[in-house]
Design a protein around this motif. Structure first.
Motif, PDB file in Angstrom:
ATOM      1  N   ILE A  43       0.833  -1.208   0.000  1.00 37.76           N
ATOM      2  CA  ILE A  43       0.000   0.000   0.000  1.00 37.76           C
ATOM      3  C   ILE A  43       0.863   1.251   0.000  1.00 37.76           C
ATOM      4  N   LYS A  44       1.873   1.294   0.853  1.00 31.44           N
ATOM      5  CA  LYS A  44       2.706   2.495   0.964  1.00 31.44           C
ATOM      6  C   LYS A  44       3.537   2.745  -0.300  1.00 31.44           C
ATOM      7  N   ALA A  45       4.023   1.679  -0.920  1.00 31.84           N
ATOM      8  CA  ALA A  45       4.845   1.835  -2.130  1.00 31.84           C
ATOM      9  C   ALA A  45       3.995   1.963  -3.384  1.00 31.84           C
ATOM     10  N   ASN A  46       2.694   1.623  -3.265  1.00 29.34           N
ATOM     11  CA  ASN A  46       1.784   1.715  -4.401  1.00 29.34           C
ATOM     12  C   ASN A  46       2.031   0.591  -5.417  1.00 29.34           C
ATOM     13  N   ILE A  47       2.425  -0.566  -4.941  1.00 26.88           N
ATOM     14  CA  ILE A  47       2.890  -1.652  -5.809  1.00 26.88           C
ATOM     15  C   ILE A  47       1.810  -2.139  -6.782  1.00 26.88           C
ATOM     16  N   ASN A  48       0.587  -2.318  -6.331  1.00 29.41           N
ATOM     17  CA  ASN A  48      -0.445  -2.822  -7.252  1.00 29.41           C
ATOM     18  C   ASN A  48      -0.667  -1.872  -8.417  1.00 29.41           C
ATOM     19  N   THR A  49      -0.675  -0.571  -8.131  1.00 25.57           N
ATOM     20  CA  THR A  49      -0.810   0.413  -9.207  1.00 25.57           C
ATOM     21  C   THR A  49       0.381   0.330 -10.149  1.00 25.57           C
ATOM     22  N   LEU A  50       1.577   0.151  -9.595  1.00 27.20           N
ATOM     23  CA  LEU A  50       2.789   0.050 -10.416  1.00 27.20           C
ATOM     24  C   LEU A  50       2.728  -1.167 -11.329  1.00 27.20           C
ATOM     25  N   ILE A  51       2.207  -2.263 -10.818  1.00 28.58           N
ATOM     26  CA  ILE A  51       2.088  -3.482 -11.618  1.00 28.58           C
ATOM     27  C   ILE A  51       1.142  -3.237 -12.799  1.00 28.58           C
ATOM     28  N   VAL A  52      -0.028  -2.685 -12.510  1.00 28.59           N
ATOM     29  CA  VAL A  52      -1.009  -2.439 -13.573  1.00 28.59           C
ATOM     30  C   VAL A  52      -0.440  -1.489 -14.620  1.00 28.59           C
ATOM     31  N   LEU A  53       0.135  -0.363 -14.170  1.00 29.07           N
ATOM     32  CA  LEU A  53       0.700   0.604 -15.113  1.00 29.07           C
ATOM     33  C   LEU A  53       1.813  -0.028 -15.950  1.00 29.07           C
ATOM     34  N   SER A  54       2.662  -0.813 -15.311  1.00 31.94           N
ATOM     35  CA  SER A  54       3.777  -1.445 -16.025  1.00 31.94           C
ATOM     36  C   SER A  54       3.286  -2.418 -17.085  1.00 31.94           C
ATOM     37  N   PHE A  55       2.283  -3.211 -16.755  1.00 31.24           N
ATOM     38  CA  PHE A  55       1.767  -4.169 -17.725  1.00 31.24           C
ATOM     39  C   PHE A  55       1.001  -3.495 -18.861  1.00 31.24           C
ATOM     40  N   TYR A  56       0.508  -2.292 -18.625  1.00 34.77           N
ATOM     41  CA  TYR A  56      -0.112  -1.516 -19.694  1.00 34.77           C
ATOM     42  C   TYR A  56       0.899  -0.698 -20.480  1.00 34.77           C
ATOM     43  N   ALA A  66       5.483   5.541  -7.988  1.00 36.76           N
ATOM     44  CA  ALA A  66       6.191   4.713  -7.002  1.00 36.76           C
ATOM     45  C   ALA A  66       6.654   5.546  -5.816  1.00 36.76           C
ATOM     46  N   ASP A  67       6.484   4.990  -4.640  1.00 31.63           N
ATOM     47  CA  ASP A  67       7.094   5.567  -3.445  1.00 31.63           C
ATOM     48  C   ASP A  67       8.343   4.738  -3.161  1.00 31.63           C
ATOM     49  N   TYR A  68       9.470   5.229  -3.634  1.00 33.31           N
ATOM     50  CA  TYR A  68      10.722   4.467  -3.565  1.00 33.31           C
ATOM     51  C   TYR A  68      11.212   4.253  -2.143  1.00 33.31           C
ATOM     52  N   GLN A  69      10.852   5.137  -1.218  1.00 33.19           N
ATOM     53  CA  GLN A  69      11.258   4.941   0.173  1.00 33.19           C
ATOM     54  C   GLN A  69      10.645   3.665   0.740  1.00 33.19           C
ATOM     55  N   TRP A  70       9.431   3.348   0.336  1.00 28.74           N
ATOM     56  CA  TRP A  70       8.774   2.116   0.767  1.00 28.74           C
ATOM     57  C   TRP A  70       9.135   0.940  -0.135  1.00 28.74           C
ATOM     58  N   LEU A  71       9.259   1.195  -1.418  1.00 24.22           N
ATOM     59  CA  LEU A  71       9.557   0.128  -2.376  1.00 24.22           C
ATOM     60  C   LEU A  71      10.893  -0.552  -2.078  1.00 24.22           C
ATOM     61  N   MET A  72      11.812   0.182  -1.501  1.00 23.53           N
ATOM     62  CA  MET A  72      13.129  -0.379  -1.170  1.00 23.53           C
ATOM     63  C   MET A  72      13.036  -1.519  -0.145  1.00 23.53           C
ATOM     64  N   PHE A  73      11.985  -1.560   0.659  1.00 20.29           N
ATOM     65  CA  PHE A  73      11.828  -2.619   1.658  1.00 20.29           C
ATOM     66  C   PHE A  73      11.355  -3.934   1.045  1.00 20.29           C
ATOM     67  N   TYR A  74      10.696  -3.844  -0.095  1.00 20.05           N
ATOM     68  CA  TYR A  74      10.010  -5.012  -0.638  1.00 20.05           C
ATOM     69  C   TYR A  74      10.930  -6.186  -1.009  1.00 20.05           C
ATOM     70  N   PRO A  75      12.068  -5.955  -1.687  1.00 22.05           N
ATOM     71  CA  PRO A  75      12.874  -7.105  -2.111  1.00 22.05           C
ATOM     72  C   PRO A  75      13.272  -8.060  -0.990  1.00 22.05           C
ATOM     73  N   CYS A  76      13.689  -7.533   0.132  1.00 21.49           N
ATOM     74  CA  CYS A  76      14.131  -8.417   1.223  1.00 21.49           C
ATOM     75  C   CYS A  76      12.974  -9.201   1.824  1.00 21.49           C
ATOM     76  N   VAL A  77      11.832  -8.546   2.009  1.00 18.02           N
ATOM     77  CA  VAL A  77      10.658  -9.247   2.553  1.00 18.02           C
ATOM     78  C   VAL A  77      10.216 -10.331   1.577  1.00 18.02           C
ATOM     79  N   TYR A  78      10.172 -10.000   0.309  1.00 12.31           N
ATOM     80  CA  TYR A  78       9.696 -10.925  -0.708  1.00 12.31           C
ATOM     81  C   TYR A  78      10.601 -12.159  -0.830  1.00 12.31           C
ATOM     82  N   ILE A  79      11.887 -11.932  -1.004  1.00  5.92           N
ATOM     83  CA  ILE A  79      12.809 -13.056  -1.196  1.00  5.92           C
ATOM     84  C   ILE A  79      12.974 -13.861   0.092  1.00  5.92           C
ATOM     85  N   TYR A  80      13.009 -13.174   1.236  1.00 16.42           N
ATOM     86  CA  TYR A  80      13.104 -13.900   2.512  1.00 16.42           C
ATOM     87  C   TYR A  80      11.915 -14.841   2.679  1.00 16.42           C
ATOM     88  N   SER A  81      10.729 -14.367   2.350  1.00 15.47           N
ATOM     89  CA  SER A  81       9.540 -15.192   2.495  1.00 15.47           C
ATOM     90  C   SER A  81       9.646 -16.472   1.668  1.00 15.47           C
TER      91      SER A  81
END
Length: 156
Positions: A43-56, A66-81
């Protein structure tokens, strides 16, 4: 070892939503924490909107949204999971398996950092496609490094 489904099932569910693999492994608190992190960062990084815009093909707009301050957290959470779901689903985890996943998280983070400006043949890849590409490059590099370390250790 958890016999509720295969390791691949848990990895695939973690790819879909971080934390789902942990639920399948009956690691409920860890699963809840990862799902909460996923939703907060998303929500904070706006990822779902980024996905839709990118695929269009609206990558420039995705960069602006994109909120890059929040987006920077995503890679570690995602890959760690993903790594954690796999690790907890197996009795014997191959040695040094964390290396490819850690390098993949670093590579995806680099992808996020450079996603505002990196172009291939003039095409801006943006905050979704460049990090996705970097995940696979990081995994590939990580498995090569892991195998070199294992070979070096076994020579001794």
């Amino acid at each position: 070892m958890n016999n509720n489904g295969s390791s691949l099932d848990k990895v695939l569910w973690s790819i879909a939503i971080p934390g789902f693999g942990q639920f399948l492994n009956k690691k409920y608190i860890k699963g809840i924490v990862l799902i909460l992190l996923e939703f907060i960062i998303n929500i904070k990084a706006n990822i779902n909107t980024l996905i839709v815009l990118s695929f269009y093909g609206q990558t420039e707009l995705a960069v602006q949204q994109a909120d890059y301050q929040w987006l920077m957290f995503y890679p570690c959470v995602y890959i760690y999971s993903i790594w954690d779901a796999y690790r907890d689903s197996r009795e014997n985890v191959p040695s040094l398996l964390s290396i490819p996943f850690a390098i993949s998280a670093y590579a995806e983070t680099f992808g996020v950092i450079y996603s505002r400006t990196f172009r291939i043949n003039g095409v801006l890849l943006g905050p979704i496609f460049l990090p996705m590409i970097c995940i696979f490059l990081g995994l590939g590099l990580g498995f090569i490094i892991r195998s070199l370390i294992i070979k070096k250790v076994h020579k001794k």
